[in-house]
Design a protein around this motif. Structure first.
Motif, PDB file in Angstrom:
ATOM      1  N   ALA A 115      18.435 105.571  -7.971  1.00 38.84           N
ATOM      2  CA  ALA A 115      18.156 104.390  -7.151  1.00 38.84           C
ATOM      3  C   ALA A 115      18.681 103.172  -7.885  1.00 38.84           C
ATOM      4  CB  ALA A 115      16.662 104.257  -6.908  1.00 38.84           C
ATOM      5  N   LEU A 116      19.418 102.326  -7.191  1.00 39.78           N
ATOM      6  CA  LEU A 116      19.971 101.115  -7.801  1.00 39.78           C
ATOM      7  C   LEU A 116      19.055  99.908  -7.642  1.00 39.78           C
ATOM      8  CD1 LEU A 116      23.675 101.530  -6.633  1.00 39.78           C
ATOM      9  CD2 LEU A 116      22.623 102.242  -8.809  1.00 39.78           C
ATOM     10  N   THR A 117      18.103 100.008  -6.689  1.00 36.56           N
ATOM     11  CA  THR A 117      17.199  98.893  -6.422  1.00 36.56           C
ATOM     12  C   THR A 117      15.776  99.405  -6.200  1.00 36.56           C
ATOM     13  OG1 THR A 117      17.477  98.970  -4.021  1.00 36.56           O
ATOM     14  CG2 THR A 117      19.059  97.615  -5.262  1.00 36.56           C
ATOM     15  N   ALA A 118      14.824  98.494  -6.318  1.00 33.65           N
ATOM     16  CA  ALA A 118      13.426  98.836  -6.035  1.00 33.65           C
ATOM     17  C   ALA A 118      13.261  99.206  -4.563  1.00 33.65           C
ATOM     18  CB  ALA A 118      12.521  97.660  -6.398  1.00 33.65           C
ATOM     19  N   ASP A 119      13.987  98.524  -3.692  1.00 35.66           N
ATOM     20  CA  ASP A 119      13.954  98.819  -2.260  1.00 35.66           C
ATOM     21  C   ASP A 119      14.354 100.266  -1.991  1.00 35.66           C
ATOM     22  OD1 ASP A 119      15.875  98.837   0.386  1.00 35.66           O
ATOM     23  OD2 ASP A 119      14.087  97.620   0.694  1.00 35.66           O
ATOM     24  N   GLN A 120      15.367 100.751  -2.681  1.00 34.77           N
ATOM     25  CA  GLN A 120      15.799 102.143  -2.492  1.00 34.77           C
ATOM     26  C   GLN A 120      14.704 103.125  -2.917  1.00 34.77           C
ATOM     27  OE1 GLN A 120      19.488 102.355  -4.707  1.00 34.77           O
ATOM     28  NE2 GLN A 120      20.708 102.058  -2.852  1.00 34.77           N
ATOM     29  N   GLY A 156      14.036  93.173  -8.032  1.00 41.20           N
ATOM     30  CA  GLY A 156      14.304  94.578  -7.758  1.00 41.20           C
ATOM     31  C   GLY A 156      15.756  94.926  -7.528  1.00 41.20           C
ATOM     32  N   GLY A 157      16.665  93.989  -7.845  1.00 45.91           N
ATOM     33  CA  GLY A 157      18.081  94.257  -7.666  1.00 45.91           C
ATOM     34  C   GLY A 157      18.668  94.981  -8.867  1.00 45.91           C
ATOM     35  N   PRO A 158      19.935  95.334  -8.808  1.00 42.42           N
ATOM     36  CA  PRO A 158      20.577  96.063  -9.904  1.00 42.42           C
ATOM     37  C   PRO A 158      20.494  95.362 -11.261  1.00 42.42           C
ATOM     38  CG  PRO A 158      21.963  96.110  -7.959  1.00 42.42           C
ATOM     39  CD  PRO A 158      20.834  95.162  -7.665  1.00 42.42           C
ATOM     40  N   ALA A 159      20.467  94.031 -11.283  1.00 48.90           N
ATOM     41  CA  ALA A 159      20.424  93.299 -12.552  1.00 48.90           C
ATOM     42  C   ALA A 159      19.001  92.939 -12.983  1.00 48.90           C
ATOM     43  CB  ALA A 159      21.265  92.029 -12.446  1.00 48.90           C
ATOM     44  N   GLU A 185      12.280  93.979 -12.836  1.00 48.46           N
ATOM     45  CA  GLU A 185      11.059  94.112 -12.055  1.00 48.46           C
ATOM     46  C   GLU A 185      11.341  93.719 -10.610  1.00 48.46           C
ATOM     47  OE1 GLU A 185       7.917  91.832 -13.830  1.00 48.46           O
ATOM     48  OE2 GLU A 185       7.739  93.212 -15.515  1.00 48.46           O
ATOM     49  N   GLY A 186      10.524  94.243  -9.723  1.00 45.33           N
ATOM     50  CA  GLY A 186      10.671  93.904  -8.318  1.00 45.33           C
ATOM     51  C   GLY A 186       9.400  94.173  -7.548  1.00 45.33           C
ATOM     52  N   LYS A 187       9.304  93.538  -6.383  1.00 41.38           N
ATOM     53  CA  LYS A 187       8.169  93.734  -5.481  1.00 41.38           C
ATOM     54  C   LYS A 187       8.732  93.992  -4.086  1.00 41.38           C
ATOM     55  CE  LYS A 187       5.083  90.518  -7.877  1.00 41.38           C
ATOM     56  NZ  LYS A 187       3.999  91.372  -8.273  1.00 41.38           N
ATOM     57  N   VAL A 188       8.129  94.943  -3.408  1.00 39.09           N
ATOM     58  CA  VAL A 188       8.541  95.258  -2.044  1.00 39.09           C
ATOM     59  C   VAL A 188       7.290  95.307  -1.170  1.00 39.09           C
ATOM     60  CG1 VAL A 188       9.682  96.925  -0.525  1.00 39.09           C
ATOM     61  CG2 VAL A 188      10.522  96.608  -2.865  1.00 39.09           C
ATOM     62  N   ASN A 240       4.775  97.222  -6.550  1.00 36.95           N
ATOM     63  CA  ASN A 240       5.446  96.707  -7.740  1.00 36.95           C
ATOM     64  C   ASN A 240       6.306  97.799  -8.362  1.00 36.95           C
ATOM     65  OD1 ASN A 240       4.183  94.044  -7.852  1.00 36.95           O
ATOM     66  ND2 ASN A 240       2.320  95.175  -8.262  1.00 36.95           N
ATOM     67  N   PHE A 241       7.476  97.382  -8.837  1.00 34.80           N
ATOM     68  CA  PHE A 241       8.421  98.308  -9.445  1.00 34.80           C
ATOM     69  C   PHE A 241       8.911  97.747 -10.767  1.00 34.80           C
ATOM     70  CE2 PHE A 241       8.425  99.091  -4.966  1.00 34.80           C
ATOM     71  CZ  PHE A 241       8.494 100.466  -4.859  1.00 34.80           C
ATOM     72  N   LYS A 242       9.269  98.664 -11.665  1.00 27.59           N
ATOM     73  CA  LYS A 242       9.749  98.282 -12.987  1.00 27.59           C
ATOM     74  C   LYS A 242      10.928  99.186 -13.341  1.00 27.59           C
ATOM     75  CE  LYS A 242       7.760  97.429 -17.531  1.00 27.59           C
ATOM     76  NZ  LYS A 242       6.529  97.552 -18.331  1.00 27.59           N
TER      77      LYS A 242
END
Length: 162
Positions: A26-31, A85-88, A91-94, A114-116
């Motif tokens: 997965a390249l992103t948290a969304d994926q 949550g992008g490739p760079a 951390e990300g939130k969806v 939450n994603f890490k």
């Protein structure tokens, strides 16, 4: 060819199936979020466990997760918002809503997940259920002794404010 349950226009094999099978990262948290939803639909518990951050696996309920996944009819996933949550990012939130039916009743599960990212791999860490948003009044509140807003000339308490 079977469409992917995550709601994309791609086939399952070319979308979430690639992530769940381990053929692609997965390249992103969304994926990851979309693949986790698809894993519930397909009852792919190994992916649900492996995509959970190792620090958050304690207490993971394999049996309960299997029962929920198997006994639900999954109707769709709606991604409402994604922050980071992008490739760079690391951390990300969806925010999402998963629609499903359980024992014939329509249900929605609304969560802020939450994603890490660690060592180049995205993991789900934790989610918080999102309740209904509070109602915000756009007009001033009419008191009991104020004139009724309907224009009758009576006090609100004796007219529409009963």
């Amino acid at each position: 060819m079977e469409k992917c349950p995550c709601g994309s226009t791609r086939t399952y094999e070319d979308c979430c199936g690639m992530l769940i099978s381990g053929k692609a990262p997965a390249l992103t948290a969304d994926q990851v979020m979309r693949a986790r939803y698809s894993a519930y639909v397909k009852v792919e518990l190994d992916y649900l466990f492996s995509s959970t951050h190792p620090d958050h696996r304690q207490g993971y309920d394999h049996k309960g997760t299997r029962l929920w996944a198997e006994n639900s009819q999954w109707d769709g996933l709606e991604i409402l918002d994604a922050k980071g949550g992008g490739p760079a990012d690391s951390e990300g939130k969806v925010e999402f809503i998963a629609s499903y039916r359980e024992k014939g009743l329509k249900r929605e599960y609304h969560e802020l997940a939450n994603f890490k990212k660690e060592e180049g791999r995205w993991y789900f860490t934790e989610g918080k259920s999102v309740g209904p948003k509070p109602i915000v009044r756009t007009e001033p509140k009419v008191g009991r002794n104020d004139p009724c807003p309907c224009g009758s000339g009576k006090k609100n308490k004796k007219c529409c404010g009963i």
